[in-house]
Design a protein around this motif. Structure first.
Motif, PDB file in Angstrom:
ATOM      1  N   LEU A 237       0.829  -1.209   0.000  1.00  0.00           N
ATOM      2  CA  LEU A 237       0.000   0.000   0.000  1.00  0.00           C
ATOM      3  C   LEU A 237       0.863   1.259   0.000  1.00  0.00           C
ATOM      4  O   LEU A 237       0.496   2.272  -0.616  1.00  0.00           O
ATOM      5  N   TRP A 238       2.001   1.200   0.677  1.00  0.00           N
ATOM      6  CA  TRP A 238       2.928   2.337   0.648  1.00  0.00           C
ATOM      7  C   TRP A 238       3.393   2.606  -0.783  1.00  0.00           C
ATOM      8  O   TRP A 238       3.450   3.753  -1.229  1.00  0.00           O
ATOM      9  N   THR A 253      -7.383  -3.204  -4.844  1.00  0.00           N
ATOM     10  CA  THR A 253      -6.618  -3.914  -5.879  1.00  0.00           C
ATOM     11  C   THR A 253      -5.897  -5.132  -5.301  1.00  0.00           C
ATOM     12  O   THR A 253      -5.467  -6.009  -6.055  1.00  0.00           O
ATOM     13  N   LEU A 254      -5.755  -5.176  -3.968  1.00  0.00           N
ATOM     14  CA  LEU A 254      -5.100  -6.305  -3.310  1.00  0.00           C
ATOM     15  C   LEU A 254      -6.073  -7.428  -2.988  1.00  0.00           C
ATOM     16  O   LEU A 254      -5.651  -8.505  -2.578  1.00  0.00           O
ATOM     17  N   LEU A 261      -0.758 -11.401  -0.070  1.00  0.00           N
ATOM     18  CA  LEU A 261       0.491 -12.132  -0.252  1.00  0.00           C
ATOM     19  C   LEU A 261       0.301 -13.348  -1.147  1.00  0.00           C
ATOM     20  O   LEU A 261       1.086 -13.596  -2.066  1.00  0.00           O
ATOM     21  N   ALA A 262      -0.768 -14.110  -0.899  1.00  0.00           N
ATOM     22  CA  ALA A 262      -1.032 -15.299  -1.721  1.00  0.00           C
ATOM     23  C   ALA A 262      -1.281 -14.914  -3.176  1.00  0.00           C
ATOM     24  O   ALA A 262      -0.817 -15.597  -4.103  1.00  0.00           O
ATOM     25  N   ASN A 263      -2.001 -13.827  -3.400  1.00  0.00           N
ATOM     26  CA  ASN A 263      -2.276 -13.381  -4.763  1.00  0.00           C
ATOM     27  C   ASN A 263      -0.990 -12.999  -5.484  1.00  0.00           C
ATOM     28  O   ASN A 263      -0.808 -13.313  -6.666  1.00  0.00           O
ATOM     29  N   GLU A 264      -0.082 -12.331  -4.779  1.00  0.00           N
ATOM     30  CA  GLU A 264       1.180 -11.926  -5.402  1.00  0.00           C
ATOM     31  C   GLU A 264       2.055 -13.138  -5.694  1.00  0.00           C
ATOM     32  O   GLU A 264       2.722 -13.206  -6.733  1.00  0.00           O
ATOM     33  N   ALA A 265       2.055 -14.102  -4.766  1.00  0.00           N
ATOM     34  CA  ALA A 265       2.824 -15.329  -4.995  1.00  0.00           C
ATOM     35  C   ALA A 265       2.315 -16.059  -6.230  1.00  0.00           C
ATOM     36  O   ALA A 265       3.101 -16.550  -7.053  1.00  0.00           O
TER      37      ALA A 265
END
Length: 332
Positions: A237-238, A253-254, A261-265
């Motif tokens: 978010l930063w 959007t996250l 974290l799981a989505n980004e992985a």
């Protein structure tokens, strides 16, 4: 974690830090035990050690804060290397400790260290990575000698994941010392989480849209290991802030704090070429171990072992793809 080691204030844990520092003025050992993701290492690096160095342990100038270390596959060697930095190179510290673990007191004396502060992070590695039973026993004997020395001149701090504490039952003498100096670290309360979010933000003039902090607290509070999820979400978010504000638009959007974290992985996995995806799956299996209840736990694995899982260049590319953001694999 690297930022925390540079002295950032660990908001949300201030009273606990003061209590732990006060405890170390009276006792030679502190065993900090908690679930993975409860912030044990950060608490010590960013809170406890600076507090002790600031004004708690006296005489302040008389304490030698040795570099923190993890046991790894050879804890006695790791400890010897730590002490070796303080002594002439021709002294075989490892031989000393292998033949008589209590020699650690003599080694500290030879090094001119009257008051040593030693921090063993991820203490559970003596069970998850160390396979040499004798090395494990000698290491525990060294630590016992350190904390039972006459006059209690030294201090030892250990952090350990709670699911491995039962392994100490095989070492009743050390287990007794451990239990006598045990502090359990539990998940943060909603109020502590709010302080952990708003405290650092206020230092840099960062604001949140109305209700967004409430949402983050609600998402993270039920999870005993939620701090890594919160850290990853806040860092993301930063990076997506609008001027000096974190908006609902960027948060959505996250998907959510629990899924970010799981989505980004998963996104990074899908970016890998097909030939690398199967190797990536093998890497993930290698860095996870199941506990007695079948729950997955993280474990450290030497890079040389991971490189045996496939083409070395491909393995390095896979690891690089997940480590391109220094904060990312820290949370995995």
């Amino acid at each position: 974690l690297r930022a925390l080691r540079n002295g950032e204030v660990p908001f949300g844990r201030r009273k606990l830090i003061t209590d732990l520092a006060d405890r170390l003025t009276k006792h030679s050992m502190l065993a900090l035990v908690g679930a993975s993701g409860t912030g044990k290492s950060s608490l010590v690096f960013a809170g406890l050690i600076p507090k002790l160095q600031e004004d708690v342990l006296t005489p302040v100038k008389g304490w030698s804060y040795l570099e923190a270390f993890t046991p790894g596959s050879d804890p006695l060697k790791a400890l010897s290397s730590l002490l070796g930095a303080k002594l002439p190179q021709d002294l075989s510290i490892l031989d000393f400790l292998e033949s008589n673990p209590s020699e650690i007191l003599e080694i500290l004396s030879r090094a001119g260290i009257a008051h040593a502060f030693i921090f063993v992070d991820q203490f559970e590695e003596i069970f998850t990575l160390t396979t040499d039973a004798k090395a494990r026993e000698n290491f525990l004997a060294c630590l016992s000698a350190l904390v039972t020395a006459d006059g209690q001149p030294h201090r030892l701090v250990l952090t350990m994941r709670s699911e491995f504490q039962h392994e100490l039952d095989h070492f009743p003498d050390f287990a007794k010392l451990f239990e006598e100096n045990l502090t359990r670290l539990y998940k943060m309360s909603p109020g502590e989480l709010r302080e952990a979010i708003e405290g650092p933000a206020s230092k840099v003039g960062l604001r949140f849209d109305d209700g967004l902090v409430d949402e983050l607290v609600e998402q993270i509070a039920p999870d005993p290991s939620g701090l890594p999820l919160l850290q990853f979400t806040l860092r993301t978010l930063w990076n997506r802030k609008s001027r000096a504000r974190v908006t609902w638009e960027s948060y959505r959007t996250l998907d959510s704090a629990r899924k970010a974290l799981a989505n980004e992985a998963e996104r990074r996995f899908k970016l890998l070429p097909p030939r690398s995806q199967s190797i990536a799956e093998d890497i993930f299996v290698a860095i996870v171990v199941l506990d007695e209840k079948g729950e997955p736990l993280r474990k450290r694995v030497p890079l040389k072992i991971l490189r045996n899982l496939g083409n070395r260049d491909w393995v390095d590319q896979i690891i690089d793809s997940y480590c391109s953001d220094p904060s990312f694999l820290l949370e995995m």
